[in-house]
Design a protein around this motif. Sequence first.
Motif, PDB file in Angstrom:
ATOM      1  N   PHE A  40      -0.786  -4.980  -3.347  1.00  0.00           N
ATOM      2  CA  PHE A  40      -0.877  -4.191  -4.570  1.00  0.00           C
ATOM      3  C   PHE A  40      -1.360  -5.036  -5.747  1.00  0.00           C
ATOM      4  CE2 PHE A  40       1.561  -1.234  -2.123  1.00  0.00           C
ATOM      5  CZ  PHE A  40       1.343   0.013  -2.695  1.00  0.00           C
ATOM      6  N   GLU A  41      -1.980  -6.154  -5.459  1.00  0.00           N
ATOM      7  CA  GLU A  41      -2.500  -7.020  -6.518  1.00  0.00           C
ATOM      8  C   GLU A  41      -3.427  -6.209  -7.426  1.00  0.00           C
ATOM      9  OE1 GLU A  41      -4.831 -11.260  -7.065  1.00  0.00           O
ATOM     10  OE2 GLU A  41      -4.653 -10.392  -5.078  1.00  0.00           O
ATOM     11  N   GLY A  42      -3.184  -6.291  -8.733  1.00  0.00           N
ATOM     12  CA  GLY A  42      -3.986  -5.580  -9.713  1.00  0.00           C
ATOM     13  C   GLY A  42      -3.565  -4.140  -9.948  1.00  0.00           C
ATOM     14  N   ILE A  43      -2.573  -3.666  -9.219  1.00  0.00           N
ATOM     15  CA  ILE A  43      -2.075  -2.290  -9.379  1.00  0.00           C
ATOM     16  C   ILE A  43      -0.804  -2.354 -10.222  1.00  0.00           C
ATOM     17  CG2 ILE A  43      -1.221  -0.237  -8.188  1.00  0.00           C
ATOM     18  CD1 ILE A  43      -4.140  -0.861  -7.491  1.00  0.00           C
ATOM     19  N   ILE A  44      -0.766  -1.617 -11.321  1.00  0.00           N
ATOM     20  CA  ILE A  44       0.407  -1.690 -12.198  1.00  0.00           C
ATOM     21  C   ILE A  44       1.391  -0.544 -11.986  1.00  0.00           C
ATOM     22  CG2 ILE A  44      -0.710  -3.078 -13.972  1.00  0.00           C
ATOM     23  CD1 ILE A  44      -1.108  -0.491 -15.574  1.00  0.00           C
ATOM     24  N   SER A  45       0.931   0.550 -11.360  1.00  0.00           N
ATOM     25  CA  SER A  45       1.865   1.650 -11.111  1.00  0.00           C
ATOM     26  C   SER A  45       1.414   2.446  -9.904  1.00  0.00           C
ATOM     27  CB  SER A  45       1.957   2.569 -12.332  1.00  0.00           C
ATOM     28  OG  SER A  45       0.738   3.259 -12.526  1.00  0.00           O
ATOM     29  N   ALA A  46       2.375   3.140  -9.314  1.00  0.00           N
ATOM     30  CA  ALA A  46       2.112   4.043  -8.190  1.00  0.00           C
ATOM     31  C   ALA A  46       3.040   5.238  -8.345  1.00  0.00           C
ATOM     32  CB  ALA A  46       2.365   3.336  -6.862  1.00  0.00           C
ATOM     33  N   SER A  47       2.535   6.404  -8.031  1.00  0.00           N
ATOM     34  CA  SER A  47       3.359   7.610  -8.151  1.00  0.00           C
ATOM     35  C   SER A  47       4.130   7.861  -6.856  1.00  0.00           C
ATOM     36  CB  SER A  47       2.474   8.823  -8.462  1.00  0.00           C
ATOM     37  OG  SER A  47       1.714   9.164  -7.322  1.00  0.00           O
ATOM     38  N   SER A  48       5.176   8.656  -6.969  1.00  0.00           N
ATOM     39  CA  SER A  48       5.926   9.032  -5.770  1.00  0.00           C
ATOM     40  C   SER A  48       5.043   9.859  -4.839  1.00  0.00           C
ATOM     41  CB  SER A  48       7.206   9.777  -6.135  1.00  0.00           C
ATOM     42  OG  SER A  48       6.912  10.941  -6.877  1.00  0.00           O
ATOM     43  N   SER A  49       4.135  10.657  -5.388  1.00  0.00           N
ATOM     44  CA  SER A  49       3.195  11.426  -4.555  1.00  0.00           C
ATOM     45  C   SER A  49       2.352  10.491  -3.699  1.00  0.00           C
ATOM     46  CB  SER A  49       2.281  12.280  -5.420  1.00  0.00           C
ATOM     47  OG  SER A  49       2.994  13.253  -6.110  1.00  0.00           O
ATOM     48  N   PHE A  50       1.889   9.411  -4.287  1.00  0.00           N
ATOM     49  CA  PHE A  50       1.100   8.426  -3.558  1.00  0.00           C
ATOM     50  C   PHE A  50       1.917   7.821  -2.430  1.00  0.00           C
ATOM     51  CE2 PHE A  50      -0.025   3.977  -2.887  1.00  0.00           C
ATOM     52  CZ  PHE A  50      -1.360   4.099  -2.525  1.00  0.00           C
ATOM     53  N   VAL A  51       3.135   7.400  -2.729  1.00  0.00           N
ATOM     54  CA  VAL A  51       3.996   6.770  -1.717  1.00  0.00           C
ATOM     55  C   VAL A  51       4.351   7.775  -0.621  1.00  0.00           C
ATOM     56  CG1 VAL A  51       6.259   5.707  -1.308  1.00  0.00           C
ATOM     57  CG2 VAL A  51       4.881   5.025  -3.285  1.00  0.00           C
ATOM     58  N   ASN A  52       4.659   9.010  -1.010  1.00  0.00           N
ATOM     59  CA  ASN A  52       5.008  10.033  -0.032  1.00  0.00           C
ATOM     60  C   ASN A  52       3.850  10.350   0.905  1.00  0.00           C
ATOM     61  OD1 ASN A  52       7.610  10.312  -0.984  1.00  0.00           O
ATOM     62  ND2 ASN A  52       7.100  11.993  -2.346  1.00  0.00           N
ATOM     63  N   SER A  53       2.622  10.186   0.443  1.00  0.00           N
ATOM     64  CA  SER A  53       1.449  10.494   1.259  1.00  0.00           C
ATOM     65  C   SER A  53       0.909   9.291   2.025  1.00  0.00           C
ATOM     66  CB  SER A  53       0.327  11.043   0.378  1.00  0.00           C
ATOM     67  OG  SER A  53       0.715  12.239  -0.231  1.00  0.00           O
ATOM     68  N   SER A  54       1.286   8.089   1.616  1.00  0.00           N
ATOM     69  CA  SER A  54       0.715   6.900   2.250  1.00  0.00           C
ATOM     70  C   SER A  54       1.668   6.196   3.203  1.00  0.00           C
ATOM     71  CB  SER A  54       0.231   5.910   1.192  1.00  0.00           C
ATOM     72  OG  SER A  54       1.279   5.552   0.310  1.00  0.00           O
ATOM     73  N   PHE A  55       2.911   6.038   2.822  1.00  0.00           N
ATOM     74  CA  PHE A  55       3.842   5.264   3.644  1.00  0.00           C
ATOM     75  C   PHE A  55       4.810   6.128   4.445  1.00  0.00           C
ATOM     76  CE2 PHE A  55       2.435   2.192   0.501  1.00  0.00           C
ATOM     77  CZ  PHE A  55       2.192   1.075   1.274  1.00  0.00           C
ATOM     78  N   VAL A  56       5.339   7.182   3.860  1.00  0.00           N
ATOM     79  CA  VAL A  56       6.342   8.016   4.538  1.00  0.00           C
ATOM     80  C   VAL A  56       5.805   8.613   5.840  1.00  0.00           C
ATOM     81  CG1 VAL A  56       7.816  10.055   4.315  1.00  0.00           C
ATOM     82  CG2 VAL A  56       7.666   8.418   2.425  1.00  0.00           C
ATOM     83  N   PRO A  57       4.544   9.085   5.908  1.00  0.00           N
ATOM     84  CA  PRO A  57       4.051   9.654   7.173  1.00  0.00           C
ATOM     85  C   PRO A  57       4.024   8.664   8.339  1.00  0.00           C
ATOM     86  CG  PRO A  57       2.673  10.383   5.372  1.00  0.00           C
ATOM     87  CD  PRO A  57       3.582   9.319   4.819  1.00  0.00           C
ATOM     88  N   LEU A  58       4.078   7.380   8.054  1.00  0.00           N
ATOM     89  CA  LEU A  58       4.132   6.395   9.137  1.00  0.00           C
ATOM     90  C   LEU A  58       5.347   6.603  10.022  1.00  0.00           C
ATOM     91  CD1 LEU A  58       3.058   3.124   7.266  1.00  0.00           C
ATOM     92  CD2 LEU A  58       1.695   4.462   8.894  1.00  0.00           C
ATOM     93  N   LEU A  59       6.422   7.191   9.469  1.00  0.00           N
ATOM     94  CA  LEU A  59       7.634   7.441  10.243  1.00  0.00           C
ATOM     95  C   LEU A  59       7.403   8.421  11.392  1.00  0.00           C
ATOM     96  CD1 LEU A  59      10.192   7.595   7.328  1.00  0.00           C
ATOM     97  CD2 LEU A  59      10.189   5.915   9.200  1.00  0.00           C
ATOM     98  N   ALA A  60       6.395   9.256  11.291  1.00  0.00           N
ATOM     99  CA  ALA A  60       6.065  10.185  12.378  1.00  0.00           C
ATOM    100  C   ALA A  60       5.310   9.473  13.500  1.00  0.00           C
ATOM    101  CB  ALA A  60       5.233  11.348  11.848  1.00  0.00           C
ATOM    102  N   MET A  61       4.831   8.261  13.211  1.00  0.00           N
ATOM    103  CA  MET A  61       4.012   7.524  14.170  1.00  0.00           C
ATOM    104  C   MET A  61       4.718   6.330  14.788  1.00  0.00           C
ATOM    105  SD  MET A  61       0.645   7.511  11.838  1.00  0.00           S
ATOM    106  CE  MET A  61       0.659   8.790  10.602  1.00  0.00           C
ATOM    107  N   MET A  62       5.724   5.828  14.072  1.00  0.00           N
ATOM    108  CA  MET A  62       6.446   4.659  14.565  1.00  0.00           C
ATOM    109  C   MET A  62       7.851   4.648  13.975  1.00  0.00           C
ATOM    110  SD  MET A  62       4.609   1.569  12.385  1.00  0.00           S
ATOM    111  CE  MET A  62       2.968   2.125  12.738  1.00  0.00           C
ATOM    112  N   SER A  63       8.701   3.873  14.571  1.00  0.00           N
ATOM    113  CA  SER A  63      10.093   3.809  14.111  1.00  0.00           C
ATOM    114  C   SER A  63      10.190   3.056  12.778  1.00  0.00           C
ATOM    115  CB  SER A  63      10.971   3.121  15.152  1.00  0.00           C
ATOM    116  OG  SER A  63      10.696   1.729  15.187  1.00  0.00           O
ATOM    117  N   PHE A  64      11.297   3.278  12.128  1.00  0.00           N
ATOM    118  CA  PHE A  64      11.604   2.583  10.883  1.00  0.00           C
ATOM    119  C   PHE A  64      11.547   1.067  11.108  1.00  0.00           C
ATOM    120  CE2 PHE A  64      15.065   1.014   7.980  1.00  0.00           C
ATOM    121  CZ  PHE A  64      14.384   1.196   6.794  1.00  0.00           C
ATOM    122  N   ASP A  65      12.126   0.602  12.205  1.00  0.00           N
ATOM    123  CA  ASP A  65      12.128  -0.831  12.504  1.00  0.00           C
ATOM    124  C   ASP A  65      10.719  -1.356  12.750  1.00  0.00           C
ATOM    125  OD1 ASP A  65      14.870  -1.106  12.184  1.00  0.00           O
ATOM    126  OD2 ASP A  65      15.290  -0.726  14.303  1.00  0.00           O
TER     127      ASP A  65
END
Length: 102
Positions: A40-65
Amino acid sequence: MELIRIIRHLPGCDTNEEGEMLLSILIEALSYHDKVEVSFEGIISASSSFVNSSFVPLLAMMSFDDIKRRVRVTRANPQIGDMIRRRITFEAHRSVLAGAAA
């Protein structure tokens, strides 16, 4: 380890669309590499919408661990890092509880 510098791929970290773009980049990188670093170098903010669309869906593809082992977030300010951690942890635990209730 594959390095993804968000600033090179996205105009910002504010919308669902930008989150979906990062998710696509993550999925492709993870298909070729065991571990991925998301900078996230150079990024000063991120919205919850961004996080919900980018990282959370990974849980459908792989385990939390697996996410914890394979995806490393770097150069994120405390607000961004905490939000990513909280959202993935919350959704992972919610999924486990929903599975136990079924």
